[in-house]
Design an enzyme around this catalytic site. Structure first.
Site, PDB file in Angstrom:
ATOM      1  N   ASP A   1       0.864  -1.184   0.000  1.00  0.00           N
ATOM      2  CA  ASP A   1       0.000   0.000   0.000  1.00  0.00           C
ATOM      3  C   ASP A   1       0.900   1.234   0.000  1.00  0.00           C
ATOM      4  O   ASP A   1       2.124   1.126  -0.205  1.00  0.00           O
ATOM      5  CB  ASP A   1      -1.001  -0.036   1.176  1.00  0.00           C
ATOM      6  CG  ASP A   1      -0.345   0.193   2.541  1.00  0.00           C
ATOM      7  OD1 ASP A   1       0.905   0.260   2.612  1.00  0.00           O
ATOM      8  OD2 ASP A   1      -1.080   0.317   3.542  1.00  0.00           O
TER       9      ASP A   1
ATOM     10  N   CYS B   1       2.888  -3.405   4.007  1.00  0.00           N
ATOM     11  CA  CYS B   1       2.059  -2.256   4.396  1.00  0.00           C
ATOM     12  C   CYS B   1       2.689  -1.683   5.669  1.00  0.00           C
ATOM     13  O   CYS B   1       3.860  -1.967   5.949  1.00  0.00           O
ATOM     14  CB  CYS B   1       0.575  -2.614   4.546  1.00  0.00           C
ATOM     15  SG  CYS B   1       0.128  -3.694   5.910  1.00  0.00           S
TER      16      CYS B   1
ATOM     17  N   THR C   1       2.143  -2.191   8.967  1.00  0.00           N
ATOM     18  CA  THR C   1       2.476  -3.251   9.927  1.00  0.00           C
ATOM     19  C   THR C   1       2.720  -4.595   9.244  1.00  0.00           C
ATOM     20  O   THR C   1       3.251  -5.516   9.873  1.00  0.00           O
ATOM     21  CB  THR C   1       1.307  -3.465  10.910  1.00  0.00           C
ATOM     22  OG1 THR C   1       0.147  -3.784  10.122  1.00  0.00           O
ATOM     23  CG2 THR C   1       1.043  -2.237  11.756  1.00  0.00           C
TER      24      THR C   1
ATOM     25  N   HIS D   1       7.753 -25.459   7.720  1.00  0.00           N
ATOM     26  CA  HIS D   1       6.641 -26.183   8.347  1.00  0.00           C
ATOM     27  C   HIS D   1       5.274 -25.843   7.761  1.00  0.00           C
ATOM     28  O   HIS D   1       4.378 -26.685   7.782  1.00  0.00           O
ATOM     29  CB  HIS D   1       6.596 -25.886   9.849  1.00  0.00           C
ATOM     30  CG  HIS D   1       7.747 -26.506  10.595  1.00  0.00           C
ATOM     31  ND1 HIS D   1       7.831 -26.505  11.972  1.00  0.00           N
ATOM     32  CD2 HIS D   1       8.863 -27.140  10.154  1.00  0.00           C
ATOM     33  CE1 HIS D   1       8.945 -27.114  12.348  1.00  0.00           C
ATOM     34  NE2 HIS D   1       9.602 -27.510  11.262  1.00  0.00           N
TER      35      HIS D   1
ATOM     36  N   HIS E   1       4.321 -32.229   8.261  1.00  0.00           N
ATOM     37  CA  HIS E   1       3.878 -30.851   8.032  1.00  0.00           C
ATOM     38  C   HIS E   1       2.908 -30.772   6.854  1.00  0.00           C
ATOM     39  O   HIS E   1       2.021 -29.925   6.828  1.00  0.00           O
ATOM     40  CB  HIS E   1       5.084 -29.938   7.803  1.00  0.00           C
ATOM     41  CG  HIS E   1       6.062 -29.974   8.933  1.00  0.00           C
ATOM     42  ND1 HIS E   1       5.718 -29.569  10.198  1.00  0.00           N
ATOM     43  CD2 HIS E   1       7.353 -30.406   8.992  1.00  0.00           C
ATOM     44  CE1 HIS E   1       6.764 -29.740  10.996  1.00  0.00           C
ATOM     45  NE2 HIS E   1       7.757 -30.248  10.290  1.00  0.00           N
TER      46      HIS E   1
HETATM   47  C1  RB5 Z   1      -2.409   2.443   6.681  1.00  0.00           C
HETATM   48  O1  RB5 Z   1      -2.500   3.574   7.486  1.00  0.00           O
HETATM   49  C2  RB5 Z   1      -2.133   1.219   7.540  1.00  0.00           C
HETATM   50  O2  RB5 Z   1      -3.277   0.898   8.258  1.00  0.00           O
HETATM   51  C3  RB5 Z   1      -1.660   0.035   6.697  1.00  0.00           C
HETATM   52  O3  RB5 Z   1      -0.480   0.365   6.040  1.00  0.00           O
HETATM   53  C4  RB5 Z   1      -1.363  -1.237   7.442  1.00  0.00           C
HETATM   54  O4  RB5 Z   1      -0.516  -1.030   8.521  1.00  0.00           O
HETATM   55  C5  RB5 Z   1      -2.544  -2.049   7.796  1.00  0.00           C
HETATM   56  O5  RB5 Z   1      -2.450  -3.152   8.343  1.00  0.00           O
END
Ligand code: RB5
Length: 163
Positions: free
Chosen positions: A8, A65, A67, A98, A133
């Site tokens: 993203d 993204c 996180t 696994h 596995h």
């Molecule tokens: C975008 O602000 C953020 O929510 C996205 O990049 C991501 O971390 C979502 O899981």
């Protein structure tokens, strides 16, 4: 291998570093967007990369993204996808050995580029070990067929395999 990559807007800036690194490892990389830091929605890219991998057009996928969480959740909604979000190499390696993961996700707000490269390297290099596995991964795959008339047949024709 043929690698599909997507991010993203938050993962966008880390993406070229990862693309370059994966290419240097000798793999072919195709970028499925996004193409700027303009705000967008991570499910678009999670789904796109996941579908390409699930269809067999690509061997593996990489998703970024903020996180790594949202984009990985989106990818896991596609049948045939086993996507893992990793912030360290141990889980990345074991997720291949696994769990036979076919998509790796990570967060550009969580890890730096050097750690990301280390995680990518162990994940791309590690092979699925199969054996016990495989049975477990097959059990996950069987769940994807539960709304299909074939499900009961597949699941119960092979009791030993599952229990
Ligand atoms: C975008 O602000 C953020 O929510 C996205 O990049 C991501 O971390 C979502 O899981």
């Amino acid at each position: 291998m043929k690698i599909a990559i997507g991010s993203d807007h938050v993962g966008y800036e880390l993406k070229p570093t990862i693309i370059e690194y994966v290419k240097k490892m000798g793999h072919e990389v195709t970028d499925f967007g996004t193409d700027s830091t303009e705000r967008t929605d991570y499910p678009i890219y999670g789904k796109k990369v996941a579908e390409e991998v699930a269809k067999g057009n690509f061997d593996r996928g990489i998703l970024i993204c903020g996180t790594g969480v949202g984009i990985t959740i989106a990818a896991n909604k596609v049948n045939g996808i086993r996507a893992v979000v990793c912030s360290e190499p141990y889980s990345a390696e074991l997720s291949r050995k696994h769990n036979n993961t076919n998509i790796l996700g990570f967060g550009s707000r969580v890890i730096g580029s050097e750690l990301a490269k280390m995680i990518v390297k162990v994940w791309l290099d590690a092979e699925f070990e199969g054996g016990r596995h495989l049975r477990r991964v097959d059990e996950i795959a069987a769940e994807e067929l539960k709304d299909n008339a074939e499900f009961e047949k597949i699941r119960f024709s092979n009791d030993e395999k599952y229990y």
